[in-house]
Design a protein around this motif. Structure first.
Motif, PDB file in Angstrom:
ATOM      1  N   LEU A  38      -1.714  -0.042  -7.210  1.00 24.81           N
ATOM      2  CA  LEU A  38      -0.616   0.818  -6.791  1.00 24.81           C
ATOM      3  C   LEU A  38      -0.687   1.080  -5.289  1.00 24.81           C
ATOM      4  O   LEU A  38       0.343   1.075  -4.590  1.00 24.81           O
ATOM      5  CB  LEU A  38      -0.681   2.135  -7.569  1.00 24.81           C
ATOM      6  CG  LEU A  38       0.463   3.127  -7.366  1.00 24.81           C
ATOM      7  CD1 LEU A  38       1.808   2.512  -7.717  1.00 24.81           C
ATOM      8  CD2 LEU A  38       0.215   4.389  -8.201  1.00 24.81           C
ATOM      9  N   HIS A  39      -1.887   1.279  -4.777  1.00 24.01           N
ATOM     10  CA  HIS A  39      -2.068   1.521  -3.341  1.00 24.01           C
ATOM     11  C   HIS A  39      -1.703   0.282  -2.534  1.00 24.01           C
ATOM     12  O   HIS A  39      -0.926   0.355  -1.570  1.00 24.01           O
ATOM     13  CB  HIS A  39      -3.520   1.923  -3.084  1.00 24.01           C
ATOM     14  CG  HIS A  39      -3.864   2.108  -1.641  1.00 24.01           C
ATOM     15  ND1 HIS A  39      -3.115   2.886  -0.783  1.00 24.01           N
ATOM     16  CD2 HIS A  39      -4.900   1.605  -0.890  1.00 24.01           C
ATOM     17  CE1 HIS A  39      -3.661   2.868   0.423  1.00 24.01           C
ATOM     18  NE2 HIS A  39      -4.732   2.094   0.382  1.00 24.01           N
ATOM     19  N   ARG A  40      -2.235  -0.852  -2.943  1.00 28.66           N
ATOM     20  CA  ARG A  40      -1.989  -2.072  -2.171  1.00 28.66           C
ATOM     21  C   ARG A  40      -0.521  -2.502  -2.223  1.00 28.66           C
ATOM     22  O   ARG A  40       0.064  -2.894  -1.206  1.00 28.66           O
ATOM     23  CB  ARG A  40      -2.900  -3.200  -2.662  1.00 28.66           C
ATOM     24  CG  ARG A  40      -4.369  -2.997  -2.289  1.00 28.66           C
ATOM     25  CD  ARG A  40      -5.202  -4.233  -2.570  1.00 28.66           C
ATOM     26  NE  ARG A  40      -6.562  -4.062  -2.098  1.00 28.66           N
ATOM     27  CZ  ARG A  40      -6.955  -4.248  -0.841  1.00 28.66           C
ATOM     28  NH1 ARG A  40      -6.061  -4.612   0.075  1.00 28.66           N
ATOM     29  NH2 ARG A  40      -8.217  -4.081  -0.489  1.00 28.66           N
ATOM     30  N   GLU A  41       0.082  -2.414  -3.406  1.00 29.58           N
ATOM     31  CA  GLU A  41       1.485  -2.825  -3.513  1.00 29.58           C
ATOM     32  C   GLU A  41       2.406  -1.841  -2.785  1.00 29.58           C
ATOM     33  O   GLU A  41       3.421  -2.243  -2.214  1.00 29.58           O
ATOM     34  CB  GLU A  41       1.895  -2.956  -4.983  1.00 29.58           C
ATOM     35  CG  GLU A  41       1.275  -4.150  -5.687  1.00 29.58           C
ATOM     36  CD  GLU A  41       1.563  -5.467  -4.969  1.00 29.58           C
ATOM     37  OE1 GLU A  41       2.730  -5.707  -4.582  1.00 29.58           O
ATOM     38  OE2 GLU A  41       0.611  -6.256  -4.776  1.00 29.58           O
ATOM     39  N   SER A  42       2.042  -0.566  -2.769  1.00 27.37           N
ATOM     40  CA  SER A  42       2.857   0.383  -1.999  1.00 27.37           C
ATOM     41  C   SER A  42       2.673   0.159  -0.501  1.00 27.37           C
ATOM     42  O   SER A  42       3.597   0.405   0.286  1.00 27.37           O
ATOM     43  CB  SER A  42       2.535   1.826  -2.385  1.00 27.37           C
ATOM     44  OG  SER A  42       1.188   2.164  -2.146  1.00 27.37           O
ATOM     45  N   ASN A  43       1.508  -0.336  -0.082  1.00 31.60           N
ATOM     46  CA  ASN A  43       1.339  -0.743   1.322  1.00 31.60           C
ATOM     47  C   ASN A  43       2.294  -1.876   1.663  1.00 31.60           C
ATOM     48  O   ASN A  43       2.941  -1.876   2.716  1.00 31.60           O
ATOM     49  CB  ASN A  43      -0.101  -1.215   1.570  1.00 31.60           C
ATOM     50  CG  ASN A  43      -1.100  -0.078   1.657  1.00 31.60           C
ATOM     51  OD1 ASN A  43      -0.725   1.072   1.846  1.00 31.60           O
ATOM     52  ND2 ASN A  43      -2.381  -0.407   1.497  1.00 31.60           N
ATOM     53  N   ARG A  44       2.345  -2.857   0.755  1.00 33.36           N
ATOM     54  CA  ARG A  44       3.224  -4.010   0.982  1.00 33.36           C
ATOM     55  C   ARG A  44       4.689  -3.573   1.046  1.00 33.36           C
ATOM     56  O   ARG A  44       5.467  -4.033   1.896  1.00 33.36           O
ATOM     57  CB  ARG A  44       3.009  -5.020  -0.152  1.00 33.36           C
ATOM     58  CG  ARG A  44       3.430  -6.449   0.188  1.00 33.36           C
ATOM     59  CD  ARG A  44       3.371  -7.355  -1.027  1.00 33.36           C
ATOM     60  NE  ARG A  44       2.080  -7.359  -1.698  1.00 33.36           N
ATOM     61  CZ  ARG A  44       1.057  -8.125  -1.336  1.00 33.36           C
ATOM     62  NH1 ARG A  44       1.179  -8.928  -0.278  1.00 33.36           N
ATOM     63  NH2 ARG A  44      -0.073  -8.097  -2.013  1.00 33.36           N
ATOM     64  N   THR A  45       5.050  -2.687   0.126  1.00 31.49           N
ATOM     65  CA  THR A  45       6.428  -2.191   0.101  1.00 31.49           C
ATOM     66  C   THR A  45       6.727  -1.355   1.339  1.00 31.49           C
ATOM     67  O   THR A  45       7.823  -1.438   1.908  1.00 31.49           O
ATOM     68  CB  THR A  45       6.661  -1.361  -1.177  1.00 31.49           C
ATOM     69  OG1 THR A  45       6.433  -2.182  -2.321  1.00 31.49           O
ATOM     70  CG2 THR A  45       8.075  -0.803  -1.233  1.00 31.49           C
ATOM     71  N   ALA A  46       5.757  -0.560   1.775  1.00 25.30           N
ATOM     72  CA  ALA A  46       5.940   0.248   2.983  1.00 25.30           C
ATOM     73  C   ALA A  46       6.225  -0.641   4.193  1.00 25.30           C
ATOM     74  O   ALA A  46       7.124  -0.353   4.996  1.00 25.30           O
ATOM     75  CB  ALA A  46       4.703   1.106   3.227  1.00 25.30           C
ATOM     76  N   ARG A  47       5.464  -1.721   4.329  1.00 26.51           N
ATOM     77  CA  ARG A  47       5.695  -2.625   5.461  1.00 26.51           C
ATOM     78  C   ARG A  47       7.060  -3.291   5.361  1.00 26.51           C
ATOM     79  O   ARG A  47       7.721  -3.554   6.379  1.00 26.51           O
ATOM     80  CB  ARG A  47       4.583  -3.670   5.513  1.00 26.51           C
ATOM     81  CG  ARG A  47       3.267  -3.120   6.050  1.00 26.51           C
ATOM     82  CD  ARG A  47       2.294  -4.242   6.384  1.00 26.51           C
ATOM     83  NE  ARG A  47       1.185  -3.734   7.173  1.00 26.51           N
ATOM     84  CZ  ARG A  47       0.074  -3.220   6.662  1.00 26.51           C
ATOM     85  NH1 ARG A  47      -0.059  -3.150   5.340  1.00 26.51           N
ATOM     86  NH2 ARG A  47      -0.895  -2.775   7.445  1.00 26.51           N
TER      87      ARG A  47
END
Length: 523
Positions: A38-47
């Motif tokens: 969830l953290h990593r995919e939300s990082n990707r989505t944030a970028r």
């Protein structure tokens, strides 16, 4: 469990990804994501949001049902400073258009079921948001994955602060058009901190808890409850949409220990054919809100659910819960079952009369709250914000009184809101829609008690001279104009709508027949 170092939603997901990376954060329809994922995919989505120009202050809308994607997008917004605008998928296209237009959403995430509607609405908007599809073919989320493909998933610089806006939730307003309630990160942490500071377990979390998300995330109660579980680092099970038989099955299969619901949901669950205590053996605590619980239903829940019960009271504007009737007050025959609850430590309550002066205990007036979780503002509505947040107090629009022990009792709604199974319906919305029928001269709408839904909408209609319309014709006319749950369940045709000298509809006169003999004028 309480992690006082967590102050924003961005902190939450990063912390648990580091300390509990393999723990399941969310399960939905058999798909699961860990805190690390969830953290990593939300990082990707944030970028990806930043690349699309949706950075600090940008509005990002979501039109779809519950899923892991919804919370990934929420955490991505928390990391970029964007503000998530969840849209009730039950609304009509016109209602959705108002929210997108009013918020000025720059990006719209939409599930396939609503994609055609979203595309049509987009063409009518002055600022056309970029649309990201959450479905492609039979593989939910494939379009979303393509949109964010290639973006790094490592940590990015986050500058989120507790007072920064993080979500904008639309709630009914006096004009019949929903208002955007802007909530900051602190709205999802303040009550948690107050409970921990005073050692209260009214809403508590155990390391092995499994939480059921049964209220949709476009409601403040849904997203607030989900965030409490994320803040505690436990596992949540999300329902795409509530169905009583599915809720019972998920509780049994996942060993759900705690959930938040509205009383009508609990009624449907305990009324499911063949259910018994064995189906709810894992439950230890259920919180509920949206309306009081009848003693009959409470006793039924105590027998079948066999767990602690806690009632929550609050508004979207209060950042969800501001009062709680704790488990210790849920006792058969207790007069406090009629109470909405008492304030959390650090939350203040007063009851005022029309001139704003504070009333003594036992006197009925408007309930006002002062809470650290209160909203930032109504989006783009300075005067409405100042009126509601007068002198640092949130004016709830609910009429009630305080007893000598500080318990709050809600007697009526000053603002006429009808609550149908936890969904707010403002009469003006329905009246305005009815008035577009050529045979309708005017209409008045009230809420009447209903054993299943708490309240249902009832319409009083004055027809134009020489014209006619049946209840069925009016019901068909409303289809597509307002959401189905706002449509009246009954109609009465009258000669005139009762009004006071200033022209205000006297809803109390219309309500008398239906609420006679009831101690509370809310259900």
């Amino acid at each position: 469990m309480h992690y006082p170092n967590l102050r924003t939603a961005a902190d939450t997901v990063a912390f648990h990804a580091t300390h509990h990376p393999r723990r399941t954060a969310l399960s939905c329809e058999g798909r699961s994501v860990t805190y690390e994922q969830l953290h990593r995919e939300s990082n990707r989505t944030a970028r990806s949001l930043l690349a699309a120009g949706a950075g600090r202050g940008a509005r990002v809308a979501f039109l779809g049902k519950e899923s892991e994607h919804y919370y990934e997008i929420f955490f991505a917004c928390a990391k970029t400073g964007a503000v998530l605008v969840p849209v009730n998928w039950r609304l009509t296209p016109a209602e959705v258009e108002h929210i997108l237009r009013d918020s000025g959403a720059e990006v719209l995430f939409v599930e396939r079921e609503y994609a055609d509607t979203a595309a049509r609405i987009r063409e009518e908007l002055p600022a056309r948001p970029a649309i990201v599809g959450l479905d492609a073919g039979d593989d939910r989320g494939a379009g979303f994955r393509e949109w964010k493909a290639g973006r790094p998933d490592d940590d990015l610089a986050v500058e989120a602060q507790p007072d920064d806006p993080v979500t904008q939730i639309y709630t009914s307003g006096t004009t019949g058009l929903p208002k955007g309630v802007v909530l900051a990160h602190r709205s999802f942490f303040a009550i948690r901190d107050l409970l921990a500071e005073h050692g209260l377990d009214w809403i508590d979390w155990h390391p092995r808890d499994v939480s059921l998300i049964s209220i949709p995330g476009f409601h403040v109660a849904g997203i607030w409850w989900a965030m409490q579980a994320f803040n505690a680092g436990v596992t949540s099970v999300a329902m795409r949409m509530f169905a009583a038989h599915d809720a019972v099955r998920l509780i049994r299969e996942h060993g759900v220990t705690t959930t938040c619901a509205v009383p009508s949901m609990l009624q449907m669950m305990v009324s499911e054919p063949g259910v018994g205590p064995a189906d709810f053996a894992s439950l230890r605590k259920v919180t509920y809100g949206g309306s009081p619980i009848s003693e009959t239903l409470m006793l039924e829940c105590m027998e079948i659910l066999d767990c602690d019960l806690g009632q929550l009271y609050g508004l979207t504007e209060s950042g969800n819960t501001a009062l709680c009737l704790p488990p210790s007050d849920h006792r058969a025959g207790s007069p406090r079952l009629r109470a909405a609850g008492r304030p959390y430590p650090g939350v203040e309550v007063k009851v005022v009369c029309e001139d704003g002066s504070t009333l003594p205990s036992g006197a009925i007036g408007e309930i006002c709250l002062r809470t650290p979780a209160v909203m930032v503002e109504y989006w783009g509505m300075k005067e409405a914000t100042e009126e509601t947040l007068a002198d640092g107090w949130l004016h709830t629009g609910d009429a009630g009184y305080l007893d000598q022990d500080g318990y709050v009792y809600v007697c009526d709604r000053l603002k006429d809101t009808v609550i149908v199974a936890g969904e707010n319906v403002y009469p003006a919305e329905v009246e305005n829609a009815l008035a577009t029928h050529p045979a309708v001269a005017e209409a008045a709408v009230i809420g009447v008690p209903d054993d299943r839904w708490g309240e249902v909408v009832r319409a009083f209609v004055v027809l134009r001279p020489g014209m006619s319309a049946s209840p069925r014709e009016l019901k068909l006319h409303l289809q597509g104009r307002i959401a189905d749950f706002k449509s009246p369940s009954g109609y009465e045709f009258i000669e005139r709508v009762p009004r006071n000298p200033s022209g205000k509809i006297l809803r109390r006169e219309l309500r008398k027949e239906f609420w006679a003999g009831r101690e509370r004028q809310v259900n």
